[in-house]
Design an enzyme around this catalytic site. Structure first.
Site, PDB file in Angstrom:
ATOM      1  N   GLU A  96      -9.699   7.742   3.982  1.00 46.10           N
ATOM      2  CA  GLU A  96      -9.305   8.151   5.573  1.00 46.10           C
ATOM      3  C   GLU A  96      -9.718   9.388   5.883  1.00 46.10           C
ATOM      4  O   GLU A  96      -9.459  10.421   5.208  1.00 46.10           O
ATOM      5  CB  GLU A  96      -7.963   7.943   5.822  1.00 46.10           C
ATOM      6  CG  GLU A  96      -7.620   8.331   7.399  1.00 46.10           C
ATOM      7  CD  GLU A  96      -6.328   8.021   8.016  1.00 46.10           C
ATOM      8  OE1 GLU A  96      -5.523   7.144   7.372  1.00 46.10           O
ATOM      9  OE2 GLU A  96      -6.070   8.410   9.011  1.00 46.10           O
TER      10      GLU A  96
ATOM     11  N   LYS B 292       0.946  -1.123  -0.086  1.00 45.92           N
ATOM     12  CA  LYS B 292      -0.007  -0.066   0.186  1.00 45.92           C
ATOM     13  C   LYS B 292       0.853   1.085  -0.307  1.00 45.92           C
ATOM     14  O   LYS B 292       2.048   1.198   0.665  1.00 45.92           O
ATOM     15  CB  LYS B 292      -0.863  -0.032   1.425  1.00 45.92           C
ATOM     16  CG  LYS B 292      -1.598   1.256   1.285  1.00 45.92           C
ATOM     17  CD  LYS B 292      -2.603   1.127   2.440  1.00 45.92           C
ATOM     18  CE  LYS B 292      -2.354   1.595   3.926  1.00 45.92           C
ATOM     19  NZ  LYS B 292      -1.920   3.184   4.100  1.00 45.92           N
TER      20      LYS B 292
HETATM   21  O1  KIV Z   1      -0.808   2.607   8.546  1.00 48.78           O
HETATM   22  C1  KIV Z   1      -1.920   2.529   8.901  1.00 48.78           C
HETATM   23  O2  KIV Z   1      -2.377   1.957   9.919  1.00 48.78           O
HETATM   24  C2  KIV Z   1      -2.910   2.822   7.868  1.00 48.78           C
HETATM   25  C3  KIV Z   1      -4.414   2.733   8.195  1.00 48.78           C
HETATM   26  C4  KIV Z   1      -4.788   3.877   9.127  1.00 48.78           C
HETATM   27  C5  KIV Z   1      -5.298   2.573   7.080  1.00 48.78           C
HETATM   28  O3  KIV Z   1      -2.701   3.426   6.709  1.00 48.78           O
END
Ligand code: KIV
Length: 273
Positions: free
Chosen positions: A172, A103
């Site tokens: 978010e 991600k």
């Molecule tokens: O790093 C993380 O925990 C996140 C979540 C808040 C989606 O990106």
């Protein structure tokens, strides 16, 4: 799941025990988030955590999570410079961390990073709205997309990320109607955090969900337990028991045969003569 209208559950995890529990609870997506910087490593923001640290944590999670898809978060500074840098970081996360997919945060210039990673056959999740890695530029940890223009930009960004190859997008701290509209516009799932019930799934940070984090928690967090309080009182009891001699009891210790004990004591007595 999106097509069937089944809600997708995601939670963060940073170690083997939490990954095992998430797997047993039937959670579909486990994110080794860069929130580790704050909730695990004691930093004030997500900025300082390194790729090596994220890979170390991801490896622990992937050892224990069998069924969930494990998403390795690319930390700040590991994909901004170039497409090549982003592919290199994603490959390390998959190869060394064992993550199933990765991600990254942002759209705009990051769309090209997403395309490069997807073209390298690595699944990639997007993350827009409040993107903690750029919180300073956003003016702090604030909700995003609260004007018509900003909300339209969010839809455009989400569409661009889908087109570039994301398999899902985290939204978010976005107003619920905007997140619901983004969700309708995309054929890939949206996973919301502070984005209302109209998203295809929800994510919470492990420590927030379980009441394990002493710092400020955002208003969108629902705590399902107060484990810090429970751990605190367990530790107080342990301290009291050790100091009073109440722990350990006989049942917490090992015995030895009487004749061996007698011989041991005799030999030590001779040694001391
Ligand atoms: O790093 C993380 O925990 C996140 C979540 C808040 C989606 O990106």
């Amino acid at each position: 799941m999106k097509r069937r209208g089944d809600k997708i559950v995601m939670v963060t995890s940073y170690d083997a025990p939490s990954a095992r529990l998430s797997d047993a609870a039937g959670i579909e997506l486990v994110l080794v988030g860069d929130t580790a910087a704050m909730v695990m490593l004691g930093h004030d923001s997500t900025i300082p955590v390194t790729l090596d640290e994220m890979i170390f944590l991801t490896r622990a999670v992937t050892r224990a999570a069998r069924r969930p898809l494990v998403i390795g978060d690319l930390p700040f500074g590991t994909y901004e410079i170039s497409d090549e840098q982003s592919v290199g970081s994603a490959i390390r996360m998959v190869k060394e961390g064992g993550a199933d997919v990765v991600k990254l945060e942002g759209a705009g210039r990051m769309v090209s990073r997403v395309r490069a990673i997807a073209d390298s056959n690595i699944g990639i999740m997007g993350h827009i709205g409040l993107t903690p890695q750029s919180a300073t530029k956003l003016g702090g940890f604030k909700a995003q997309g609260r004007t018509a223009d900003a909300a339209v930009r969010l839809v455009e960004d989400a569409l661009a990320l889908e087109e570039a190859g994301c398999f899902a997008v985290v939204l978010e701290a976005v107003p619920a109607p905007v997140a619901a509209r983004v969700t309708q516009s995309l054929s890939i799932p949206t996973i919301g955090i502070g984005a209302g019930a109209g998203c295809d799934g929800q994510v919470l940070v492990w420590h927030d969900l379980l009441g394990l984090y002493a710092g400020r928690t955002p208003r969108f967090v629902k705590r399902y337990a107060e484990l810090a309080d429970e751990i605190g009182s367990a530790l107080e009891s342990y301290v009291a028991d050790v100091r009073s001699g109440a722990f350990p009891e006989d049942r917490h210790t090992y015995s030895m045969p009487e004749d061996e004990l007698a011989e041991f004591e005799q030999e030590v007595a001779e040694l001391e003569r």
